[in-house]
Write a protein that holds these residues in place. Structure first.
Motif, PDB file in Angstrom:
ATOM      1  N   ARG A   1       0.555  -0.540  -0.058  1.00  0.00           N
ATOM      2  CA  ARG A   1      -0.361   0.028   0.261  1.00  0.00           C
ATOM      3  C   ARG A   1       0.801   0.934  -0.295  1.00  0.00           C
ATOM      4  O   ARG A   1       0.145   2.306  -0.457  1.00  0.00           O
ATOM      5  N   THR A   2       2.106   1.038   0.571  1.00  0.00           N
ATOM      6  CA  THR A   2       3.349   2.828   0.351  1.00  0.00           C
ATOM      7  C   THR A   2       3.892   2.551  -1.404  1.00  0.00           C
ATOM      8  O   THR A   2       4.107   3.079  -1.666  1.00  0.00           O
ATOM      9  N   TYR A   3       3.649   2.036  -1.665  1.00  0.00           N
ATOM     10  CA  TYR A   3       4.075   1.739  -3.681  1.00  0.00           C
ATOM     11  C   TYR A   3       3.069   2.357  -4.322  1.00  0.00           C
ATOM     12  O   TYR A   3       1.761   1.965  -4.813  1.00  0.00           O
TER      13      TYR A   3
ATOM     14  N   VAL B   1       2.466   3.844 -19.188  1.00  0.00           N
ATOM     15  CA  VAL B   1       0.450   3.966 -19.391  1.00  0.00           C
ATOM     16  C   VAL B   1      -0.953   4.595 -18.481  1.00  0.00           C
ATOM     17  O   VAL B   1      -1.602   5.132 -18.348  1.00  0.00           O
ATOM     18  N   ALA B   2       0.121   4.109 -16.856  1.00  0.00           N
ATOM     19  CA  ALA B   2      -0.980   4.325 -16.059  1.00  0.00           C
ATOM     20  C   ALA B   2      -0.537   4.200 -14.661  1.00  0.00           C
ATOM     21  O   ALA B   2       0.600   3.389 -14.720  1.00  0.00           O
ATOM     22  N   CYS B   3      -0.920   4.748 -13.526  1.00  0.00           N
ATOM     23  CA  CYS B   3      -0.634   4.686 -12.145  1.00  0.00           C
ATOM     24  C   CYS B   3      -1.578   5.321 -11.435  1.00  0.00           C
ATOM     25  O   CYS B   3      -2.597   6.352 -11.534  1.00  0.00           O
ATOM     26  N   ILE B   4      -0.731   4.212 -10.304  1.00  0.00           N
ATOM     27  CA  ILE B   4      -2.181   4.914  -8.880  1.00  0.00           C
ATOM     28  C   ILE B   4      -1.440   4.766  -7.417  1.00  0.00           C
ATOM     29  O   ILE B   4      -0.477   4.152  -7.612  1.00  0.00           O
ATOM     30  N   SER B   5      -1.726   6.002  -6.908  1.00  0.00           N
ATOM     31  CA  SER B   5      -0.936   5.958  -5.884  1.00  0.00           C
ATOM     32  C   SER B   5      -1.472   5.204  -4.909  1.00  0.00           C
ATOM     33  O   SER B   5      -2.084   4.040  -4.502  1.00  0.00           O
ATOM     34  N   GLY B   6      -0.948   4.772  -3.330  1.00  0.00           N
ATOM     35  CA  GLY B   6      -0.896   4.182  -2.570  1.00  0.00           C
ATOM     36  C   GLY B   6      -2.977   4.159  -2.005  1.00  0.00           C
ATOM     37  O   GLY B   6      -3.442   3.373  -1.766  1.00  0.00           O
ATOM     38  N   ASN B   7      -3.103   5.763  -2.147  1.00  0.00           N
ATOM     39  CA  ASN B   7      -4.689   6.354  -1.603  1.00  0.00           C
ATOM     40  C   ASN B   7      -5.780   6.331  -2.934  1.00  0.00           C
ATOM     41  O   ASN B   7      -6.695   6.220  -2.737  1.00  0.00           O
ATOM     42  N   GLY B   8      -5.296   5.861  -3.669  1.00  0.00           N
ATOM     43  CA  GLY B   8      -5.810   5.186  -5.057  1.00  0.00           C
ATOM     44  C   GLY B   8      -6.377   6.322  -6.313  1.00  0.00           C
ATOM     45  O   GLY B   8      -6.391   6.386  -7.096  1.00  0.00           O
ATOM     46  N   VAL B   9      -4.716   7.763  -6.285  1.00  0.00           N
ATOM     47  CA  VAL B   9      -4.852   8.611  -6.535  1.00  0.00           C
ATOM     48  C   VAL B   9      -4.567   8.387  -8.022  1.00  0.00           C
ATOM     49  O   VAL B   9      -3.513   7.577  -7.888  1.00  0.00           O
TER      50      VAL B   9
ATOM     51  N   GLY C   1       8.534   3.758  -5.113  1.00  0.00           N
ATOM     52  CA  GLY C   1       8.489   4.636  -3.755  1.00  0.00           C
ATOM     53  C   GLY C   1       8.402   5.663  -4.002  1.00  0.00           C
ATOM     54  O   GLY C   1       8.165   6.428  -2.762  1.00  0.00           O
ATOM     55  N   LEU C   2       8.375   6.380  -5.502  1.00  0.00           N
ATOM     56  CA  LEU C   2       7.981   7.144  -5.444  1.00  0.00           C
ATOM     57  C   LEU C   2       6.456   8.291  -5.236  1.00  0.00           C
ATOM     58  O   LEU C   2       6.042   7.057  -6.426  1.00  0.00           O
ATOM     59  N   TRP C   3       5.597   9.041  -5.464  1.00  0.00           N
ATOM     60  CA  TRP C   3       4.542   9.384  -5.276  1.00  0.00           C
ATOM     61  C   TRP C   3       3.995   9.886  -7.032  1.00  0.00           C
ATOM     62  O   TRP C   3       4.497  10.475  -7.621  1.00  0.00           O
ATOM     63  N   LEU C   4       3.062   8.856  -8.431  1.00  0.00           N
ATOM     64  CA  LEU C   4       2.932   9.150  -9.107  1.00  0.00           C
ATOM     65  C   LEU C   4       3.683   9.411 -10.011  1.00  0.00           C
ATOM     66  O   LEU C   4       3.198  10.629 -10.547  1.00  0.00           O
ATOM     67  N   ARG C   5       4.836   8.432 -10.399  1.00  0.00           N
ATOM     68  CA  ARG C   5       5.661   8.821 -11.350  1.00  0.00           C
ATOM     69  C   ARG C   5       5.001   7.735 -12.619  1.00  0.00           C
ATOM     70  O   ARG C   5       4.704   7.095 -13.335  1.00  0.00           O
ATOM     71  N   THR C   6       6.056   8.715 -13.630  1.00  0.00           N
ATOM     72  CA  THR C   6       5.491   8.350 -15.025  1.00  0.00           C
ATOM     73  C   THR C   6       6.905   8.076 -15.820  1.00  0.00           C
ATOM     74  O   THR C   6       6.397   8.007 -16.701  1.00  0.00           O
ATOM     75  N   THR C   7       7.857   7.854 -14.962  1.00  0.00           N
ATOM     76  CA  THR C   7       8.595   7.351 -15.477  1.00  0.00           C
ATOM     77  C   THR C   7       9.705   6.448 -15.700  1.00  0.00           C
ATOM     78  O   THR C   7       9.355   6.226 -14.078  1.00  0.00           O
ATOM     79  N   SER C   8      10.215   5.308 -16.000  1.00  0.00           N
ATOM     80  CA  SER C   8       9.724   4.071 -15.875  1.00  0.00           C
ATOM     81  C   SER C   8      11.793   4.362 -14.554  1.00  0.00           C
ATOM     82  O   SER C   8      11.407   3.421 -13.800  1.00  0.00           O
ATOM     83  N   ASP C   9      12.509   5.373 -15.216  1.00  0.00           N
ATOM     84  CA  ASP C   9      13.517   5.016 -14.307  1.00  0.00           C
ATOM     85  C   ASP C   9      13.497   5.175 -12.687  1.00  0.00           C
ATOM     86  O   ASP C   9      14.063   5.187 -11.995  1.00  0.00           O
TER      87      ASP C   9
END
Length: 121
Positions: free
Chosen positions: A29-31, A47-55, A98-106
């Motif tokens: 849940r922290t990722y 493509v898409a990402c989702i934060s631990g709390n659903g953003v 471990g970072l919030w809502l990242r779009t870069t594969s690195d």
């Protein structure tokens, strides 16, 4: 964190598929969880990402067609893909950051093995 993606396969244009990614570990849940894809001869793309709390956040190319979601109780993230197009054909990877809502594969630390999605026109 170990990730196992599944759900890929063959779909017709206009059809739907749902990908799943099961994660190990107690800190799921922290990722931020992300989906990336790589088409033949092309670079891997977000493509898409989702934060631990659903953003959530989506690439423009899939916005309105794909939906990312997660079930923290099941340590699983999903990618519902509707209105599929031939250009969605790719190997899809799930990843954890471990970072919030990242779009870069690195920025992603852990990767699943990929699942192939083929869309026929």
């Amino acid at each position: 964190v170990q990730l196992q993606a599944s759900g890929g396969g063959l779909a017709q244009a206009g059809g739907s598929l749902r990908l799943s990614c099961a994660a190990s570990g107690r800190t799921f849940r922290t990722y931020t969880m992300g989906w990336f894809r790589q088409a033949p001869g092309k670079e891997r793309e977000f493509v898409a990402c989702i934060s631990g709390n659903g953003v959530t956040y989506y690439a423009d190319s899939v916005k309105g067609r794909f939906t990312i979601s997660r079930d923290n109780a099941k340590n699983t993230v999903y990618l519902q893909m509707n209105s599929l197009k031939s250009e969605d054909t790719a190997v899809y990877y799930c990843a954890a950051s471990g970072l919030w809502l990242r779009t870069t594969s690195d920025d992603y630390d852990y990767w699943g093995q990929g699942t192939l999605v083929t869309v026929s026109s």
